[in-house]
Design an enzyme around this catalytic site. Structure first.
Site, PDB file in Angstrom:
ATOM      1  N   HIS A 259       0.674  -1.070  -0.152  1.00 30.81           N
ATOM      2  CA  HIS A 259      -0.045   0.255   0.236  1.00 30.81           C
ATOM      3  C   HIS A 259       0.932   1.211   0.193  1.00 30.81           C
ATOM      4  CE1 HIS A 259       1.019  -0.416   3.851  1.00 30.81           C
ATOM      5  NE2 HIS A 259       0.580   0.516   3.990  1.00 30.81           N
ATOM      6  N   ASP A 260       2.202   1.546   0.327  1.00 34.62           N
ATOM      7  CA  ASP A 260       2.508   2.496   0.826  1.00 34.62           C
ATOM      8  C   ASP A 260       4.169   2.464  -0.059  1.00 34.62           C
ATOM      9  OD1 ASP A 260       1.173   4.407   2.491  1.00 34.62           O
ATOM     10  OD2 ASP A 260       1.698   3.464   4.373  1.00 34.62           O
TER      11      ASP A 260
ATOM     12  N   LYS B 167       6.450   5.598  -0.845  1.00 36.55           N
ATOM     13  CA  LYS B 167       7.281   6.136  -0.483  1.00 36.55           C
ATOM     14  C   LYS B 167       8.485   5.848  -0.495  1.00 36.55           C
ATOM     15  CE  LYS B 167       4.382   6.477   4.398  1.00 36.55           C
ATOM     16  NZ  LYS B 167       4.324   6.148   5.408  1.00 36.55           N
TER      17      LYS B 167
ATOM     18  N   HIS C 270       3.279  10.484  -1.707  1.00 35.02           N
ATOM     19  CA  HIS C 270       3.869   9.207  -2.093  1.00 35.02           C
ATOM     20  C   HIS C 270       2.833   8.209  -2.699  1.00 35.02           C
ATOM     21  CE1 HIS C 270       1.328   8.003   1.690  1.00 35.02           C
ATOM     22  NE2 HIS C 270       1.117   7.111   1.343  1.00 35.02           N
TER      23      HIS C 270
ATOM     24  N   HIS D  52      -5.449   5.591   1.796  1.00 31.04           N
ATOM     25  CA  HIS D  52      -5.106   6.884   2.286  1.00 31.04           C
ATOM     26  C   HIS D  52      -6.867   8.095   1.878  1.00 31.04           C
ATOM     27  CE1 HIS D  52      -1.521   6.828   5.057  1.00 31.04           C
ATOM     28  NE2 HIS D  52      -0.792   7.082   3.717  1.00 31.04           N
TER      29      HIS D  52
ATOM     30  N   ASP E 258      -5.081  -1.106   8.565  1.00 30.29           N
ATOM     31  CA  ASP E 258      -3.454  -0.323   8.772  1.00 30.29           C
ATOM     32  C   ASP E 258      -3.418   0.570   9.973  1.00 30.29           C
ATOM     33  OD1 ASP E 258      -0.855   1.215   8.032  1.00 30.29           O
ATOM     34  OD2 ASP E 258      -2.089   2.473   7.109  1.00 30.29           O
TER      35      ASP E 258
END
Length: 379
Positions: free
Chosen positions: A227-228, A231, A256, A290, A318
């Site tokens: 998911h991230d 970054k 990100h 997000h 999360d």
């Protein structure tokens, strides 16, 4: 089976980089054009790590599918023998030959399936799946039909193994290209693995309610840890800053998501994946985790109805894992406090109440994940 023949059958079956469920349905149509008594094709995957069989994709003439079913291979001696001997099996009368009380056998009998042809699928020397052809008439599988079906079993196995290879290549490519190991160091221990397990748990529970297939559930599980991924493009002075970010740094951090979307789009282009279900689920997770249902999330400020389910699932996973585990700046919250916080977020319209309920109501499964994937204590 020779490659040109397999390519011809693949073209006839409409193979593309899309949804394996749709591909199996197309193959089923081709098979039924010659043998109309074959009412069901189903593929169950096998995981050697857990010895677990689970339903994955199927095509049923009556539209009634067996989904979200799991069993250990060791507890199904008849299938275990097929795997050990690398043999196919014809059953002329399911009612007479299957005396077990398993959920799978009960499901077949309850829906009047009378005969079957089962083919184990191997990836090299290792069992990868079982393919089931079922009919609602007895003795539907003679020597001619099984010889014909073995050719299509080979095709279906190639479609599945190719899809499996593509998905695993996606995960491996992202892990390698983005330096995911460095990102993982920013999280505690087994955070990503727990997130994947929580996401799978929610997806399974919601799939039962929403009629989602097992292919979708598996992709949510596989891609939740990514998911991230964007970054990797955030400067260390922002990513690793110990204190709060100022307004300008926060704008940089939020980028990100955009970076992650670019990574996924480039990979899909280079691997010629088109609009496959796998890439769609991964893209939605990266782009939407997000977002918040009241429009306060980023980058698009979506309302709940516009946020893909997989992104809503990962958002809850999360938050739950962040609250339930120790961080440098806080101790783990109690389950009661976490439930209250998640309920508050649902009340404010930020998190999906169905996702939260699917996770919180599964207390035993959630606890098992925490125990199995607990962070190792530092020496």
């Amino acid at each position: 089976m020779n490659t040109p023949r397999l390519q011809q059958l693949s073209a006839r079956a409409g193979f593309s980089a899309g949804n394996l469920t749709e591909q199996l349905r197309t193959v089923h149509g081709v098979v039924r054009s010659r043998y109309p008594a074959i009412d069901r094709l189903a593929l169950a995957t096998y995981s050697p790590d857990t010895d677990e069989l689970q339903t994955f994709v199927s095509s049923n003439q009556d539209g009634d599918k067996l989904t979200h079913y799991q069993a250990r291979l060791a507890q199904v001696p008849s299938l275990l023998a097929l795997a050990q001997n690398r043999q196919c099996r014809v059953v002329d009368d399911i009612a007479e030959n299957f005396q077990s009380h398993s959920a799978h056998t009960h499901w077949l009998k309850e829906r009047d399936y009378r005969s079957s042809f089962t083919v184990p699928i191997f990836h090299g020397d290792h069992l990868a799946a079982f393919l089931f052809f079922d009919s609602k008439i007895p003795q539907a599988f003679d020597a001619d039909s099984t010889a014909f079906l073995e050719v299509f079993a080979n095709l279906i196995s190639q479609l599945y193994l190719l899809q499996l290879q593509v998905v695993h290549s996606l995960v491996g490519t992202v892990n390698l290209a983005s330096g995911l190991a460095r990102i993982r160091d920013l999280e505690t221990g087994q955070h990503l693995e727990r997130m994947a397990a929580y996401s799978q748990l929610m997806a399974r529970n919601l799939a039962l309610q929403d009629g989602l297939d097992d292919e979708f559930v598996e992709y949510v599980h596989l891609f939740a840890p990514l998911h991230d991924i964007g970054k990797v493009g955030v400067p260390d002075k922002v990513l690793l800053k110990p204190g709060k970010l100022d307004a300008e740094e926060w704008v940089t951090m939020r980028r990100h998501v955009e970076i992650g979307e670019s990574i996924i789009a480039q990979m899909a282009l280079e691997m010629n994946l088109g609009s496959s279900l796998a890439t769609e689920v991964m893209r939605n997770i990266v782009a939407g985790h997000h977002e918040r249902g009241d429009g306060s999330g980023y980058p698009r400020g979506l309302q709940m109805v516009d946020i893909p389910l997989e992104a809503r699932i990962v958002a809850v996973a999360d938050v739950y894992d962040a609250l339930s585990n120790r961080r440098p700046y806080k101790e783990p919250w109690t389950e009661e406090a976490i439930a209250a916080e998640l309920s508050k977020e649902v009340g404010l319209g930020r998190l999906d109440g169905r996702c939260v309920h699917a996770l919180i109501s599964a207390a035993a499964e959630r606890r098992a994940i925490q125990v199995r994937l607990a962070d190792k204590l530092s020496a």
